[in-house]
Write a protein that holds these residues in place. Structure first.
Motif, PDB file in Angstrom:
ATOM      1  N   ALA A  74       0.836  -1.203   0.000  1.00  0.00           N
ATOM      2  CA  ALA A  74       0.000   0.000   0.000  1.00  0.00           C
ATOM      3  C   ALA A  74       0.868   1.248   0.000  1.00  0.00           C
ATOM      4  CB  ALA A  74      -0.930  -0.014   1.215  1.00  0.00           C
ATOM      5  N   GLY A  75       1.972   1.214   0.763  1.00  0.00           N
ATOM      6  CA  GLY A  75       2.839   2.376   0.845  1.00  0.00           C
ATOM      7  C   GLY A  75       3.499   2.709  -0.477  1.00  0.00           C
ATOM      8  N   SER A  76       4.077   1.693  -1.150  1.00  0.00           N
ATOM      9  CA  SER A  76       4.766   1.977  -2.408  1.00  0.00           C
ATOM     10  C   SER A  76       3.785   2.378  -3.501  1.00  0.00           C
ATOM     11  CB  SER A  76       5.598   0.763  -2.849  1.00  0.00           C
ATOM     12  OG  SER A  76       4.787  -0.375  -3.039  1.00  0.00           O
ATOM     13  N   SER A  77       2.607   1.764  -3.522  1.00  0.00           N
ATOM     14  CA  SER A  77       1.611   2.120  -4.538  1.00  0.00           C
ATOM     15  C   SER A  77       1.113   3.549  -4.344  1.00  0.00           C
ATOM     16  CB  SER A  77       0.433   1.144  -4.490  1.00  0.00           C
ATOM     17  OG  SER A  77       0.862  -0.183  -4.749  1.00  0.00           O
ATOM     18  N   ALA A  78       0.836   3.926  -3.090  1.00  0.00           N
ATOM     19  CA  ALA A  78       0.388   5.291  -2.813  1.00  0.00           C
ATOM     20  C   ALA A  78       1.496   6.292  -3.148  1.00  0.00           C
ATOM     21  CB  ALA A  78      -0.016   5.412  -1.343  1.00  0.00           C
ATOM     22  N   HIS A  79       2.750   5.910  -2.872  1.00  0.00           N
ATOM     23  CA  HIS A  79       3.876   6.799  -3.197  1.00  0.00           C
ATOM     24  C   HIS A  79       3.979   7.010  -4.706  1.00  0.00           C
ATOM     25  CE1 HIS A  79       7.811   8.576  -3.467  1.00  0.00           C
ATOM     26  NE2 HIS A  79       8.295   7.513  -4.086  1.00  0.00           N
ATOM     27  N   VAL A  80       3.849   5.933  -5.480  1.00  0.00           N
ATOM     28  CA  VAL A  80       3.965   6.067  -6.936  1.00  0.00           C
ATOM     29  C   VAL A  80       2.849   6.972  -7.470  1.00  0.00           C
ATOM     30  CG1 VAL A  80       3.825   4.833  -9.139  1.00  0.00           C
ATOM     31  CG2 VAL A  80       5.210   3.912  -7.267  1.00  0.00           C
ATOM     32  N   VAL A 103       3.950  14.771 -13.326  1.00  0.00           N
ATOM     33  CA  VAL A 103       3.102  15.242 -14.427  1.00  0.00           C
ATOM     34  C   VAL A 103       2.837  16.740 -14.288  1.00  0.00           C
ATOM     35  CG1 VAL A 103       0.780  15.098 -15.410  1.00  0.00           C
ATOM     36  CG2 VAL A 103       2.028  12.998 -14.856  1.00  0.00           C
ATOM     37  N   ALA A 104       2.607  17.190 -13.041  1.00  0.00           N
ATOM     38  CA  ALA A 104       2.363  18.618 -12.815  1.00  0.00           C
ATOM     39  C   ALA A 104       3.562  19.463 -13.209  1.00  0.00           C
ATOM     40  CB  ALA A 104       2.016  18.863 -11.343  1.00  0.00           C
ATOM     41  N   ARG A 105       4.740  18.875 -13.193  1.00  0.00           N
ATOM     42  CA  ARG A 105       5.962  19.596 -13.566  1.00  0.00           C
ATOM     43  C   ARG A 105       6.330  19.395 -15.030  1.00  0.00           C
ATOM     44  NH1 ARG A 105       5.814  18.865  -8.334  1.00  0.00           N
ATOM     45  NH2 ARG A 105       7.080  20.106  -6.902  1.00  0.00           N
ATOM     46  N   GLY A 106       5.441  18.800 -15.811  1.00  0.00           N
ATOM     47  CA  GLY A 106       5.646  18.710 -17.249  1.00  0.00           C
ATOM     48  C   GLY A 106       6.315  17.451 -17.729  1.00  0.00           C
ATOM     49  N   LEU A 107       6.570  16.488 -16.863  1.00  0.00           N
ATOM     50  CA  LEU A 107       7.175  15.239 -17.292  1.00  0.00           C
ATOM     51  C   LEU A 107       6.111  14.317 -17.872  1.00  0.00           C
ATOM     52  CD1 LEU A 107       9.277  16.414 -15.177  1.00  0.00           C
ATOM     53  CD2 LEU A 107       9.994  14.033 -14.865  1.00  0.00           C
ATOM     54  N   ARG A 108       6.519  13.460 -18.778  1.00  0.00           N
ATOM     55  CA  ARG A 108       5.632  12.421 -19.298  1.00  0.00           C
ATOM     56  C   ARG A 108       5.912  11.142 -18.526  1.00  0.00           C
ATOM     57  NH1 ARG A 108       6.868  11.826 -25.246  1.00  0.00           N
ATOM     58  NH2 ARG A 108       8.954  12.517 -24.615  1.00  0.00           N
ATOM     59  N   VAL A 109       4.881  10.555 -17.977  1.00  0.00           N
ATOM     60  CA  VAL A 109       5.053   9.417 -17.076  1.00  0.00           C
ATOM     61  C   VAL A 109       4.225   8.232 -17.558  1.00  0.00           C
ATOM     62  CG1 VAL A 109       4.819   8.584 -14.701  1.00  0.00           C
ATOM     63  CG2 VAL A 109       5.415  10.978 -15.121  1.00  0.00           C
ATOM     64  N   THR A 110       4.883   7.084 -17.677  1.00  0.00           N
ATOM     65  CA  THR A 110       4.203   5.814 -17.916  1.00  0.00           C
ATOM     66  C   THR A 110       4.362   4.977 -16.660  1.00  0.00           C
ATOM     67  OG1 THR A 110       4.606   5.831 -20.303  1.00  0.00           O
ATOM     68  CG2 THR A 110       4.171   3.690 -19.286  1.00  0.00           C
ATOM     69  N   VAL A 111       3.272   4.430 -16.167  1.00  0.00           N
ATOM     70  CA  VAL A 111       3.324   3.545 -15.009  1.00  0.00           C
ATOM     71  C   VAL A 111       3.058   2.118 -15.477  1.00  0.00           C
ATOM     72  CG1 VAL A 111       2.319   2.947 -12.770  1.00  0.00           C
ATOM     73  CG2 VAL A 111       2.583   5.352 -13.418  1.00  0.00           C
ATOM     74  N   CYS A 112       4.036   1.252 -15.284  1.00  0.00           N
ATOM     75  CA  CYS A 112       3.891  -0.168 -15.596  1.00  0.00           C
ATOM     76  C   CYS A 112       3.545  -0.888 -14.300  1.00  0.00           C
ATOM     77  CB  CYS A 112       5.181  -0.732 -16.179  1.00  0.00           C
ATOM     78  SG  CYS A 112       5.637  -0.008 -17.770  1.00  0.00           S
ATOM     79  N   ALA A 113       2.318  -1.380 -14.225  1.00  0.00           N
ATOM     80  CA  ALA A 113       1.848  -2.016 -12.999  1.00  0.00           C
ATOM     81  C   ALA A 113       0.720  -2.970 -13.353  1.00  0.00           C
ATOM     82  CB  ALA A 113       1.349  -0.958 -12.003  1.00  0.00           C
ATOM     83  N   PRO A 114       0.478  -3.961 -12.504  1.00  0.00           N
ATOM     84  CA  PRO A 114      -0.658  -4.863 -12.758  1.00  0.00           C
ATOM     85  C   PRO A 114      -1.960  -4.087 -12.853  1.00  0.00           C
ATOM     86  CG  PRO A 114       0.773  -5.752 -11.031  1.00  0.00           C
ATOM     87  CD  PRO A 114       1.248  -4.353 -11.307  1.00  0.00           C
ATOM     88  N   GLU A 123      -4.821  -4.629 -11.572  1.00  0.00           N
ATOM     89  CA  GLU A 123      -5.545  -4.428 -10.315  1.00  0.00           C
ATOM     90  C   GLU A 123      -4.952  -3.286  -9.491  1.00  0.00           C
ATOM     91  OE1 GLU A 123      -2.745  -8.044  -9.721  1.00  0.00           O
ATOM     92  OE2 GLU A 123      -4.030  -7.206 -11.290  1.00  0.00           O
ATOM     93  N   THR A 124      -3.650  -3.018  -9.658  1.00  0.00           N
ATOM     94  CA  THR A 124      -3.031  -1.909  -8.943  1.00  0.00           C
ATOM     95  C   THR A 124      -3.494  -0.574  -9.527  1.00  0.00           C
ATOM     96  OG1 THR A 124      -1.092  -3.328  -8.606  1.00  0.00           O
ATOM     97  CG2 THR A 124      -0.833  -1.002  -8.087  1.00  0.00           C
ATOM     98  N   GLU A 125      -3.609  -0.513 -10.843  1.00  0.00           N
ATOM     99  CA  GLU A 125      -4.157   0.692 -11.479  1.00  0.00           C
ATOM    100  C   GLU A 125      -5.601   0.915 -11.030  1.00  0.00           C
ATOM    101  OE1 GLU A 125      -5.609   3.751 -13.924  1.00  0.00           O
ATOM    102  OE2 GLU A 125      -3.593   3.317 -13.191  1.00  0.00           O
ATOM    103  N   HIS A 134      -1.006   4.431 -18.184  1.00  0.00           N
ATOM    104  CA  HIS A 134      -0.838   3.151 -17.491  1.00  0.00           C
ATOM    105  C   HIS A 134      -0.696   2.028 -18.504  1.00  0.00           C
ATOM    106  CE1 HIS A 134      -2.583  -0.669 -15.807  1.00  0.00           C
ATOM    107  NE2 HIS A 134      -1.510  -0.470 -15.074  1.00  0.00           N
ATOM    108  N   LEU A 135       0.328   1.212 -18.306  1.00  0.00           N
ATOM    109  CA  LEU A 135       0.540   0.041 -19.146  1.00  0.00           C
ATOM    110  C   LEU A 135       0.462  -1.192 -18.255  1.00  0.00           C
ATOM    111  CD1 LEU A 135       1.288  -0.820 -22.080  1.00  0.00           C
ATOM    112  CD2 LEU A 135       3.656  -0.962 -21.285  1.00  0.00           C
ATOM    113  N   PRO A 136      -0.551  -2.040 -18.444  1.00  0.00           N
ATOM    114  CA  PRO A 136      -0.660  -3.215 -17.575  1.00  0.00           C
ATOM    115  C   PRO A 136       0.463  -4.215 -17.840  1.00  0.00           C
ATOM    116  CG  PRO A 136      -2.349  -3.258 -19.290  1.00  0.00           C
ATOM    117  CD  PRO A 136      -1.652  -1.936 -19.406  1.00  0.00           C
ATOM    118  N   VAL A 137       1.253  -4.456 -16.825  1.00  0.00           N
ATOM    119  CA  VAL A 137       2.344  -5.433 -16.908  1.00  0.00           C
ATOM    120  C   VAL A 137       2.232  -6.334 -15.684  1.00  0.00           C
ATOM    121  CG1 VAL A 137       4.838  -5.796 -16.915  1.00  0.00           C
ATOM    122  CG2 VAL A 137       3.867  -3.853 -18.140  1.00  0.00           C
ATOM    123  N   PRO A 138       2.106  -7.644 -15.879  1.00  0.00           N
ATOM    124  CA  PRO A 138       1.969  -8.533 -14.723  1.00  0.00           C
ATOM    125  C   PRO A 138       3.208  -8.519 -13.842  1.00  0.00           C
ATOM    126  CG  PRO A 138       2.294  -9.794 -16.737  1.00  0.00           C
ATOM    127  CD  PRO A 138       2.093  -8.374 -17.153  1.00  0.00           C
TER     128      PRO A 138
END
Length: 381
Positions: free
Chosen positions: A26-32, A40-51, A53-55, A67-71
């Motif tokens: 829960a901690g690492s997911s909330a941090h990400v 994103v607010a600072r203008g970076l482009r961000v891809t999150v690779c996560a299962p 269910e986490t998304e 978001h890119l679903p990656v098992p």
């Protein structure tokens, strides 16, 4: 939603990062999620690779990420999907040991900076302990920078051969406080929650976490025997789901313990606010989310003195030796019988929480690492 400050986007040439998350605590997911919103607010482009269910649980797309679903598995197909996701990344940031291992495999042969954040203190025994050490060494040496969320994890990364290991304490937004004039509504909601749980005229103890052995819920059941003589009898509520649930439920019924397992809940903040005491018998996380939420919510905390918890809470909690059920039970009995000490812990908790880095400071520190590794100056901020 994140409270980081907003900056204009920097167009198509802005830094592109890929955040890699495994099953994720829960901690690492909330941090990400928090970090993603800030980047994103600072203008970076961000891809999150996560299962997937986490998304679903954390909504990275809702704060502007792709978001890119990656098992979670490290099989060739998952690594191949990750390699494609990282194809045009300027920097890859992996969270946790398993995610970092997969990211290092996906980046094999490419000169892309890899940042790894260690959130948890993994534990293993026997042959698994030897394998864990090998994996930690591989990940530590593959990373351009290892960010440890506690001093203990920074030391561990250095011992495993990290070229560059730094402390990067993370923080989360505090729960919303009642506005002026809303205190009565908040108290009514608190009493309603207690009534729903069956704790109207009795103390309410609260624990939260996946029902796994390392979380120490068996220890809570051991300690609950010492509360059977109290009048009124406290109720311990444990929110969370996991493979240990059936065994815990059997123990509760067999031993006649005043404990309720309420499963995974979306209203943990409300449950915690309704509690008289929060309990953290064990956690692999260096900065457990429950400890942060308890102090923010002014709920007295009893926690095992282990990992990064003492560093996190300072004097603002009752700390007991890890694995010591009688000590945990005694600490709870003392607190329930001492309203003055509970009030003192609430105030100490508020002061301690104010000392933690803000979301904005957390994002700024990570971004400075990105800038350093990519040779950019002040990307987006």
């Amino acid at each position: 939603m994140s409270h980081v400050s907003s900056h204009p986007a920097h167009g198509p040439s802005s830094l592109r990062t890929v955040q890699v998350l495994g099953g994720g605590s829960a901690g690492s997911s909330a941090h990400v999620r928090s970090l993603t919103a800030g980047l994103v607010a600072r203008g970076l482009r961000v891809t999150v690779c996560a299962p997937a269910e986490t998304e679903h649980a954390y909504g990275f797309g809702a704060v502007g990420a792709h978001h890119l679903p990656v098992p979670r598995s490290s099989d060739p197909a998952a690594v191949a999907a990750l390699r494609v996701a990282c194809a045009d990344a300027d920097l890859v940031h992996a969270h946790g040991l398993n995610a970092a291992l997969r990211a290092s495999l996906a980046l094999s042969g490419r000169r892309v900076p890899l940042v790894v954040t260690w959130h948890t203190r993994p534990h293993a025994e026997g042959a698994r302990a030897r394998l864990l050490k090998v994996l930690e060494r591989r990940v530590a040496r593959a990373a351009s920078v290892v960010l440890g969320t506690s001093s203990e994890l920074v030391d561990r990364a250095r011992a495993r051969g990290a070229r560059d290991a730094r402390l990067a304490a993370i923080s989360f937004p505090p729960p919303p406080r009642p506005a002026d004039g809303e205190e009565d509504d908040a108290e009514r909601a608190r009493l309603k929650t207690r009534a729903e749980l069956g704790a109207v005229d009795r103390p309410l103890l609260m624990a939260v976490g996946s029902l796994r052995r390392e979380r120490g819920h068996d220890l809570l059941l051991d300690a609950a025997h010492a509360w059977l003589d109290l009048d009124p009898l406290p109720l311990l509520v444990i929110a969370g789901e996991g493979p240990g649930r059936a065994a815990l439920q059997r123990r509760i019924e067999r031993e006649g313990l005043p404990v309720r397992l309420v499963g995974r809940r979306d209203d943990v903040a409300e449950l915690l606010t309704a509690a008289d005491v929060a309990l953290l018998p064990g956690s692999p996380e260096s900065r457990p989310l429950l400890a942060q939420e308890a102090l923010h919510s002014r709920v007295p905390l009893v926690a095992a003195r282990a990992g990064g918890v003492p560093e996190l809470v300072g004097e603002a909690a009752e700390l007991v030796p890890p694995g010591d059920a009688p000590a945990l039970a005694r600490a709870v009995v003392r607190l329930l019988g001492d309203p003055g000490r509970r009030a003192e812990l609430r105030d100490l908790g508020t002061a301690q929480a104010a000392s933690w880095p803000s979301e904005d400071a957390t994002v700024a520190q990570v971004l400075s690492v990105y800038d350093e590794l990519t040779g950019r100056s002040g990307s987006g901020g």
